[in-house]
Design a protein around this motif. Structure first.
Motif: not given
Length: 241
Positions: A55-68
């Motif tokens: 989030r600090e790097l301004e990734f959208p939540l959907k993309e964060i979920k896809d990554i983790v």
């Protein structure tokens, strides 16, 4: 275990945000009390750290979920990428500060807009996202998980952990024993059937994660007893030979 109020205070994240993360499946509590209150363990807190870094790097939540949620997710690799991105962001901010100070000191016009260029950061972030989203394993995972309910996912995970419970029963044997090798084969087949095609290379990488001391290890040791994660890795290494 920590309550949602405690997590909110420690992490600086609002209770409403934590509730939303739960609703979208980004950060699930370890368990709920009988009254329905959320409780978070160390594994959930580690995941929250990853989320907040992205989030600090301004990734959208959907993309964060896809990554983790990516079956190929590698915590160390993610941290390396986050460190690199944060370093680039820090350098960009330092250049902006130096630029502003120079204008203030000289009191004149400086018609140089190159300092505002953050394309290097954007390019690296784009590359990082593509690395997590374009693997064959992840595409297979997306296809096989389409349409599953939360209950389906919960049952799949429970059945998967039962295989490690079986492995825990033979962890005092040699990793290359017939019993251990048979269970490893079951694990590989289960992953291929329900998640993504698991060849020996992928299985070996997963084995490393099982013994790495992170979320996988904790869950596996909970299912099969202390040391099951480490034993799983040794059994997988023997299997993949």
């Amino acid at each position: 275990m920590m309550t949602v109020n405690e997590v909110s205070k420690i992490a600086g994240v609002s209770i409403r945000t934590l509730q939303y993360y739960d609703q979208i499946g980004l950060l699930k509590p370890a368990e709920y009390t009988e009254s329905g209150y959320r409780l978070y363990d160390d594994t959930a807190m580690e995941r929250l750290q990853q989320i907040l870094l992205f989030r600090e790097l301004e990734f959208p939540l959907k993309e964060i979920k896809d990554i983790v949620d990516n079956p190929d997710f590698d915590r160390e690799k993610a941290l390396d990428q986050q460190i690199e991105l944060l370093t680039l962001k820090k350098e960009h901010l330092e250049n902006l500060i130096a630029f502003a100070r120079e204008i203030k000191t000289t009191g004149g016009r400086k018609m140089d807009f190159s300092v505002f260029d953050n394309s290097k950061i954007e390019e690296y972030a784009k590359k990082a996202k593509e690395e997590w989203g374009n693997t064959a394993a992840y595409k297979d995972f997306e296809k096989k998980s389409a349409g599953r309910t939360k209950e389906d996912e919960k049952q799949l995970w429970s059945d998967f952990m039962q295989l490690f419970a079986k492995l825990g029963e033979v962890k005092n044997d040699s990793p290359d024993s017939a019993a251990a090798q048979s269970i490893v084969k079951e694990i590989q087949n289960y992953i291929s059937e329900h998640f993504y095609m698991c060849d020996n290379k992928i299985l070996l990488g997963l084995g490393q994660a099982y013994a790495s001391g992170g979320e996988f290890t904790e869950n596996i040791d909970k299912a099969g007893g202390a040391g099951t994660g480490a034993f799983a890795f040794e059994a997988i290494k023997a299997y993949c030979k």
